[in-house]
Design a protein around this motif. Structure first.
Motif, PDB file in Angstrom:
ATOM      1  N   MET A 173       0.830  -1.158   0.000  1.00 28.34           N
ATOM      2  CA  MET A 173       0.000   0.000   0.000  1.00 28.34           C
ATOM      3  C   MET A 173       0.874   1.219   0.000  1.00 28.34           C
ATOM      4  O   MET A 173       2.055   1.147   0.338  1.00 28.34           O
ATOM      5  N   ALA A 174       0.305   2.344  -0.455  1.00 26.08           N
ATOM      6  CA  ALA A 174       1.082   3.574  -0.562  1.00 26.08           C
ATOM      7  C   ALA A 174       0.197   4.768  -0.216  1.00 26.08           C
ATOM      8  O   ALA A 174      -1.024   4.700  -0.320  1.00 26.08           O
ATOM      9  N   GLY A 175       0.862   5.839   0.162  1.00 27.80           N
ATOM     10  CA  GLY A 175       0.173   7.087   0.458  1.00 27.80           C
ATOM     11  C   GLY A 175       0.494   8.127  -0.590  1.00 27.80           C
ATOM     12  O   GLY A 175       1.663   8.442  -0.824  1.00 27.80           O
ATOM     13  N   ALA A 176      -0.532   8.642  -1.242  1.00 31.84           N
ATOM     14  CA  ALA A 176      -0.384   9.772  -2.161  1.00 31.84           C
ATOM     15  C   ALA A 176      -0.704  11.019  -1.334  1.00 31.84           C
ATOM     16  O   ALA A 176      -1.863  11.374  -1.155  1.00 31.84           O
ATOM     17  N   VAL A 177       0.344  11.635  -0.800  1.00 32.31           N
ATOM     18  CA  VAL A 177       0.189  12.768   0.097  1.00 32.31           C
ATOM     19  C   VAL A 177       0.092  14.029  -0.748  1.00 32.31           C
ATOM     20  O   VAL A 177       1.034  14.372  -1.469  1.00 32.31           O
ATOM     21  N   VAL A 178      -1.061  14.718  -0.644  1.00 34.77           N
ATOM     22  CA  VAL A 178      -1.325  15.883  -1.485  1.00 34.77           C
ATOM     23  C   VAL A 178      -1.393  17.132  -0.616  1.00 34.77           C
ATOM     24  O   VAL A 178      -2.134  17.172   0.362  1.00 34.77           O
ATOM     25  N   ARG A 179      -0.595  18.137  -1.000  1.00 35.56           N
ATOM     26  CA  ARG A 179      -0.633  19.432  -0.315  1.00 35.56           C
ATOM     27  C   ARG A 179      -1.772  20.274  -0.862  1.00 35.56           C
ATOM     28  O   ARG A 179      -2.343  19.977  -1.919  1.00 35.56           O
ATOM     29  N   GLU A 180      -2.066  21.364  -0.158  1.00 37.52           N
ATOM     30  CA  GLU A 180      -3.129  22.277  -0.593  1.00 37.52           C
ATOM     31  C   GLU A 180      -2.857  22.873  -1.972  1.00 37.52           C
ATOM     32  O   GLU A 180      -3.786  23.204  -2.695  1.00 37.52           O
ATOM     33  N   ASP A 181      -1.583  23.019  -2.344  1.00 38.05           N
ATOM     34  CA  ASP A 181      -1.248  23.592  -3.651  1.00 38.05           C
ATOM     35  C   ASP A 181      -1.292  22.564  -4.777  1.00 38.05           C
ATOM     36  O   ASP A 181      -0.960  22.867  -5.921  1.00 38.05           O
ATOM     37  N   GLY A 182      -1.714  21.322  -4.473  1.00 38.46           N
ATOM     38  CA  GLY A 182      -1.850  20.294  -5.499  1.00 38.46           C
ATOM     39  C   GLY A 182      -0.600  19.488  -5.779  1.00 38.46           C
ATOM     40  O   GLY A 182      -0.630  18.575  -6.607  1.00 38.46           O
ATOM     41  N   ARG A 183       0.495  19.795  -5.104  1.00 39.96           N
ATOM     42  CA  ARG A 183       1.711  18.984  -5.274  1.00 39.96           C
ATOM     43  C   ARG A 183       1.583  17.707  -4.457  1.00 39.96           C
ATOM     44  O   ARG A 183       0.950  17.690  -3.411  1.00 39.96           O
ATOM     45  N   VAL A 184       2.223  16.651  -4.944  1.00 38.43           N
ATOM     46  CA  VAL A 184       2.137  15.345  -4.303  1.00 38.43           C
ATOM     47  C   VAL A 184       3.542  14.895  -3.885  1.00 38.43           C
ATOM     48  O   VAL A 184       4.525  15.153  -4.573  1.00 38.43           O
ATOM     49  N   LEU A 185       3.616  14.242  -2.740  1.00 34.95           N
ATOM     50  CA  LEU A 185       4.893  13.823  -2.152  1.00 34.95           C
ATOM     51  C   LEU A 185       5.406  12.546  -2.806  1.00 34.95           C
ATOM     52  O   LEU A 185       4.659  11.586  -2.984  1.00 34.95           O
ATOM     53  N   ALA A 186       6.698  12.554  -3.148  1.00 34.66           N
ATOM     54  CA  ALA A 186       7.327  11.377  -3.749  1.00 34.66           C
ATOM     55  C   ALA A 186       8.703  11.181  -3.134  1.00 34.66           C
ATOM     56  O   ALA A 186       9.320  12.126  -2.641  1.00 34.66           O
TER      57      ALA A 186
END
Length: 138
Positions: free
Chosen positions: A1-14
């Protein structure tokens, strides 16, 4: 499983993985006694130093070559500071275009699915390199 962490500005953590140098969403394997949500939170924290709130399941992805099913959950950051781990040599917030440029196809689409505002999760299959379908559920 994985987490697609999304900031308020729409960028996603990788993360850039230490073992193979590829860019992927933070994630891993559940421990026997933990819930799926707890596993997502633990893996994201271990690999990035960020604590997250799990929002919803955004995709189910089957690798037909290996027989592995991966679940991806959209999350939002709550606290912490980005840091490297034994599993990551870089941590970065990517735009959707950067996701497509830096990640291999089978990981990029997982992140892009998480950025869509669909109620139903995507259900897709791949062979480890390429998607065998392009249809999302919903």
């Amino acid at each position: 499983m994985a987490g697609a962490v999304v900031r308020e500005d729409g960028r996603v953590l990788a993360i850039r993985r230490a073992d193979n140098g590829t860019w992927e969403p933070p994630g891993g394997v559940l421990e026997l006694t933990e819930t799926v949500e707890d596993g997502v939170r633990r893996e994201v924290f271990e690999e990035t130093g960020l604590r997250v709130q799990v929002e919803r399941l955004t995709g189910v992805y089957k690798n037909v070559t290996r027989g592995v099913v991966a679940l991806v959950f959209r999350c939002h950051p709550e606290s912490g500071t980005e840091q490297l781990s034994e599993e990551s040599t870089a941590v970065d917030w990517l735009t959707p275009n950067e996701v497509s440029e830096r990640m291999g196809e089978v990981y990029a689409i997982r992140m892009l699915d998480a950025l869509r505002n669909e109620a139903a999760p995507s259900i897709r299959t791949h062979d480890g390199q390429r998607w065998l379908d392009t249809q999302a559920a919903g």
